[in-house]
Write a protein that holds these residues in place. Structure first.
Motif, PDB file in Angstrom:
ATOM      1  N   ALA A  31       0.824  -1.207   0.000  1.00 30.03           N
ATOM      2  CA  ALA A  31       0.000   0.000   0.000  1.00 30.03           C
ATOM      3  C   ALA A  31       0.862   1.263   0.000  1.00 30.03           C
ATOM      4  O   ALA A  31       0.546   2.234  -0.688  1.00 30.03           O
ATOM      5  N   VAL A  32       1.952   1.241   0.746  1.00 29.67           N
ATOM      6  CA  VAL A  32       2.792   2.449   0.887  1.00 29.67           C
ATOM      7  C   VAL A  32       3.643   2.686  -0.358  1.00 29.67           C
ATOM      8  O   VAL A  32       3.821   3.830  -0.790  1.00 29.67           O
ATOM      9  N   PHE A  33       4.191   1.581  -0.934  1.00 28.17           N
ATOM     10  CA  PHE A  33       5.129   1.717  -2.059  1.00 28.17           C
ATOM     11  C   PHE A  33       4.528   1.152  -3.349  1.00 28.17           C
ATOM     12  O   PHE A  33       5.200   0.411  -4.080  1.00 28.17           O
ATOM     13  N   ALA A  34       3.273   1.466  -3.616  1.00 33.94           N
ATOM     14  CA  ALA A  34       2.587   0.889  -4.781  1.00 33.94           C
ATOM     15  C   ALA A  34       3.332   1.175  -6.087  1.00 33.94           C
ATOM     16  O   ALA A  34       3.481   0.289  -6.932  1.00 33.94           O
ATOM     17  N   ALA A  35       3.812   2.407  -6.254  1.00 33.29           N
ATOM     18  CA  ALA A  35       4.482   2.769  -7.509  1.00 33.29           C
ATOM     19  C   ALA A  35       5.798   2.025  -7.672  1.00 33.29           C
ATOM     20  O   ALA A  35       6.120   1.511  -8.745  1.00 33.29           O
ATOM     21  N   VAL A  91      -8.154 -17.028  24.343  1.00 27.53           N
ATOM     22  CA  VAL A  91      -7.539 -17.838  23.279  1.00 27.53           C
ATOM     23  C   VAL A  91      -8.487 -17.942  22.088  1.00 27.53           C
ATOM     24  O   VAL A  91      -8.063 -17.852  20.926  1.00 27.53           O
ATOM     25  N   GLY A  92      -9.783 -18.111  22.358  1.00 26.06           N
ATOM     26  CA  GLY A  92     -10.773 -18.160  21.285  1.00 26.06           C
ATOM     27  C   GLY A  92     -10.932 -16.814  20.604  1.00 26.06           C
ATOM     28  O   GLY A  92     -11.095 -16.733  19.372  1.00 26.06           O
ATOM     29  N   THR A  93     -10.896 -15.731  21.391  1.00 25.28           N
ATOM     30  CA  THR A  93     -10.987 -14.389  20.808  1.00 25.28           C
ATOM     31  C   THR A  93      -9.826 -14.126  19.850  1.00 25.28           C
ATOM     32  O   THR A  93     -10.021 -13.590  18.748  1.00 25.28           O
ATOM     33  N   ALA A  94      -8.614 -14.517  20.279  1.00 30.67           N
ATOM     34  CA  ALA A  94      -7.434 -14.320  19.423  1.00 30.67           C
ATOM     35  C   ALA A  94      -7.571 -15.116  18.127  1.00 30.67           C
ATOM     36  O   ALA A  94      -7.243 -14.617  17.040  1.00 30.67           O
ATOM     37  N   LEU A  95      -8.075 -16.353  18.227  1.00 36.15           N
ATOM     38  CA  LEU A  95      -8.250 -17.166  17.019  1.00 36.15           C
ATOM     39  C   LEU A  95      -9.246 -16.508  16.062  1.00 36.15           C
ATOM     40  O   LEU A  95      -8.988 -16.427  14.847  1.00 36.15           O
ATOM     41  N   ALA A  96     -10.368 -16.032  16.598  1.00 35.49           N
ATOM     42  CA  ALA A  96     -11.386 -15.402  15.748  1.00 35.49           C
ATOM     43  C   ALA A  96     -10.821 -14.170  15.039  1.00 35.49           C
ATOM     44  O   ALA A  96     -11.055 -13.958  13.836  1.00 35.49           O
ATOM     45  N   LEU A  97     -10.065 -13.348  15.774  1.00 38.24           N
ATOM     46  CA  LEU A  97      -9.478 -12.143  15.167  1.00 38.24           C
ATOM     47  C   LEU A  97      -8.457 -12.495  14.095  1.00 38.24           C
ATOM     48  O   LEU A  97      -8.401 -11.863  13.035  1.00 38.24           O
ATOM     49  N   ARG A  98      -7.651 -13.528  14.364  1.00 40.99           N
ATOM     50  CA  ARG A  98      -6.613 -13.900  13.388  1.00 40.99           C
ATOM     51  C   ARG A  98      -7.239 -14.455  12.115  1.00 40.99           C
ATOM     52  O   ARG A  98      -6.868 -14.058  11.000  1.00 40.99           O
ATOM     53  N   VAL A  99      -8.170 -15.381  12.283  1.00 38.30           N
ATOM     54  CA  VAL A  99      -8.800 -15.981  11.102  1.00 38.30           C
ATOM     55  C   VAL A  99      -9.571 -14.917  10.324  1.00 38.30           C
ATOM     56  O   VAL A  99      -9.480 -14.832   9.086  1.00 38.30           O
ATOM     57  N   GLY A 100     -10.328 -14.063  11.044  1.00 37.96           N
ATOM     58  CA  GLY A 100     -11.075 -13.003  10.375  1.00 37.96           C
ATOM     59  C   GLY A 100     -10.162 -12.015   9.668  1.00 37.96           C
ATOM     60  O   GLY A 100     -10.420 -11.613   8.523  1.00 37.96           O
ATOM     61  N   GLY A 101      -9.088 -11.619  10.344  1.00 39.82           N
ATOM     62  CA  GLY A 101      -8.153 -10.654   9.757  1.00 39.82           C
ATOM     63  C   GLY A 101      -7.456 -11.206   8.530  1.00 39.82           C
ATOM     64  O   GLY A 101      -7.360 -10.536   7.492  1.00 39.82           O
ATOM     65  N   LEU A 102      -6.953 -12.443   8.628  1.00 38.04           N
ATOM     66  CA  LEU A 102      -6.233 -13.033   7.497  1.00 38.04           C
ATOM     67  C   LEU A 102      -7.183 -13.309   6.325  1.00 38.04           C
ATOM     68  O   LEU A 102      -6.799 -13.159   5.163  1.00 38.04           O
ATOM     69  N   ALA A 103      -8.417 -13.705   6.634  1.00 41.63           N
ATOM     70  CA  ALA A 103      -9.402 -13.907   5.567  1.00 41.63           C
ATOM     71  C   ALA A 103      -9.711 -12.587   4.868  1.00 41.63           C
ATOM     72  O   ALA A 103      -9.888 -12.541   3.643  1.00 41.63           O
ATOM     73  N   ALA A 104      -9.779 -11.496   5.648  1.00 42.58           N
ATOM     74  CA  ALA A 104     -10.026 -10.170   5.052  1.00 42.58           C
ATOM     75  C   ALA A 104      -8.865  -9.753   4.154  1.00 42.58           C
ATOM     76  O   ALA A 104      -9.071  -9.146   3.097  1.00 42.58           O
ATOM     77  N   ILE A 105      -7.641 -10.079   4.584  1.00 43.79           N
ATOM     78  CA  ILE A 105      -6.473  -9.771   3.735  1.00 43.79           C
ATOM     79  C   ILE A 105      -6.603 -10.486   2.396  1.00 43.79           C
ATOM     80  O   ILE A 105      -6.417  -9.886   1.323  1.00 43.79           O
ATOM     81  N   MET A 106      -6.946 -11.768   2.427  1.00 41.06           N
ATOM     82  CA  MET A 106      -7.068 -12.541   1.184  1.00 41.06           C
ATOM     83  C   MET A 106      -8.227 -12.032   0.337  1.00 41.06           C
ATOM     84  O   MET A 106      -8.106 -11.893  -0.880  1.00 41.06           O
ATOM     85  N   GLY A 112      -9.391  -5.844  -6.292  1.00 41.86           N
ATOM     86  CA  GLY A 112      -8.754  -4.720  -6.967  1.00 41.86           C
ATOM     87  C   GLY A 112      -8.380  -3.606  -6.012  1.00 41.86           C
ATOM     88  O   GLY A 112      -8.127  -3.834  -4.821  1.00 41.86           O
ATOM     89  N   ALA A 113      -8.366  -2.377  -6.542  1.00 39.59           N
ATOM     90  CA  ALA A 113      -7.913  -1.228  -5.748  1.00 39.59           C
ATOM     91  C   ALA A 113      -8.814  -0.993  -4.531  1.00 39.59           C
ATOM     92  O   ALA A 113      -8.335  -0.588  -3.471  1.00 39.59           O
ATOM     93  N   THR A 114     -10.111  -1.256  -4.675  1.00 36.05           N
ATOM     94  CA  THR A 114     -11.029  -1.018  -3.556  1.00 36.05           C
ATOM     95  C   THR A 114     -10.822  -2.023  -2.428  1.00 36.05           C
ATOM     96  O   THR A 114     -11.302  -1.812  -1.306  1.00 36.05           O
ATOM     97  N   GLY A 115     -10.137  -3.129  -2.732  1.00 32.53           N
ATOM     98  CA  GLY A 115      -9.914  -4.137  -1.704  1.00 32.53           C
ATOM     99  C   GLY A 115      -8.758  -3.824  -0.774  1.00 32.53           C
ATOM    100  O   GLY A 115      -8.578  -4.496   0.250  1.00 32.53           O
ATOM    101  N   LYS A 116      -7.953  -2.803  -1.107  1.00 29.35           N
ATOM    102  CA  LYS A 116      -6.799  -2.477  -0.263  1.00 29.35           C
ATOM    103  C   LYS A 116      -7.225  -2.101   1.151  1.00 29.35           C
ATOM    104  O   LYS A 116      -6.592  -2.493   2.134  1.00 29.35           O
ATOM    105  N   LEU A 117      -8.322  -1.326   1.238  1.00 26.89           N
ATOM    106  CA  LEU A 117      -8.790  -0.910   2.562  1.00 26.89           C
ATOM    107  C   LEU A 117      -9.208  -2.130   3.380  1.00 26.89           C
ATOM    108  O   LEU A 117      -8.873  -2.237   4.566  1.00 26.89           O
ATOM    109  N   LEU A 118      -9.926  -3.065   2.732  1.00 25.91           N
ATOM    110  CA  LEU A 118     -10.347  -4.278   3.440  1.00 25.91           C
ATOM    111  C   LEU A 118      -9.125  -5.075   3.905  1.00 25.91           C
ATOM    112  O   LEU A 118      -9.084  -5.568   5.042  1.00 25.91           O
TER     113      LEU A 118
END
Length: 287
Positions: A31-35, A91-106, A112-118
């Motif tokens: 995101a920072v060094f796109a160019a 421990v369950g909260t951490a798992l939910a955040l990790r899985v949710g966060g990594l799924a959002a990254i993917m 496309g460009a609009t997905g960068k924010l997600l």
């Protein structure tokens, strides 16, 4: 000496830290060094996808190993009652955040460009998961934000390694690599001091005294980690002051030194994360 489940937990945590921090860091630098990263963006995207998927797998494995640690044998890995109890804890909260966060990254990578924010929201969730578990989860919000700042700095640093090493290894991309290294060096001159200061404050709050620092397994492991960070800072200084300027001038030796130094940085980062995994798995915080 940890038992077999303890050793498995250390190894899985190391893989979890590496995959989450590298995937998050690569998304940040993308995101920072796109160019500057246009020539490697397709490969970078595929690596982030693979790392995010691996991160989800290691997050689930780490959660299941907590079940084994509770029962003392392999039955805890699949015992629905044990895993259900764990799910109700941090421990369950951490798992939910990790899985949710990594799924959002993917998911963001396919939008496309609009997905960068997600994807960047996913980065924040995945990194925040580390503040919801362990000793810092019981601290004030400012202490959790301090750890988040520390993790963002580490991710940013790790995230630049692969693209810079890849671009410095081919003569046709040396100008882009030099520009990337120069920009990263300017931003890192602000980010790295914050990273180091946040880490030192966090470590001191956990250890609490010089006696505990030099007289406990936790403190000695922390000192080893600090020594590795000092080595990392020396390597980064060599890159910023010698090899990136040399690459900018088209010096092949500078390009070779830069790629080799980044390879060493990967090894040092792995050692630092191994020390972190041991600290969070083996030793109790000194009282």
């Amino acid at each position: 000496m940890p038992d077999v489940w303890g050793l498995a937990e250390i190894i899985v945590k190391l893989c979890l830290y590496l995959s989450v921090l590298t995937a998050s860091g690569m998304m940040i630098v993308r995101a920072v060094f796109a160019a500057e990263l246009q020539c490697t963006d397709r490969s970078l995207r595929r690596i982030v996808e693979a790392l995010a998927f691996a991160g989800i797998a290691f997050a689930v494995a780490s959660f299941a190993l907590r079940g084994a640690a509770l029962t003392g044998d392999a039955s805890g890995i699949t015992d629905p009652q044990i895993l259900g109890i764990l799910w109700q804890t941090p421990v369950g909260t951490a798992l939910a955040l990790r899985v949710g966060g990594l799924a959002a990254i993917m998911a963001g990578l396919f939008m496309g460009a609009t997905g960068k924010l997600l994807s960047l929201i996913g980065v924040a969730l995945a990194l925040w998961s580390f503040t919801t578990i362990g000793h810092v989860s019981e601290d004030a919000l400012w202490a959790q934000l301090l750890l988040l700042a520390h993790l963002l700095g580490i991710a940013f640093w790790i995230g630049i390694l692969w693209p810079l090493q890849r671009m410095a290894s081919e003569a046709r991309t040396w100008p882009a690599a030099a520009a990337l290294g120069e920009w990263f060096g300017k931003i890192a001159s602000v980010v790295v001091p914050v990273l180091v200061l946040a880490g030192l404050i966090h470590g001191w709050r956990l250890v609490g005294s010089l006696v505990a620092l030099v007289g406990s397994g936790y403190g000695l492991t922390l000192l080893a980690k600090i020594a590795l960070v000092a080595l990392l800072l020396g390597l980064a200084a060599a890159n910023k002051l010698r090899f990136v300027p040399g690459l900018h001038a088209g010096d092949p030796r500078a390009a070779r030194h830069l790629t080799r130094t980044i390879g060493v940085e990967w090894g040092v980062f792995a050692a630092i994360l191994l020390a972190t995994s041991i600290l969070t798995s083996v030793f109790a915080v000194p009282t």
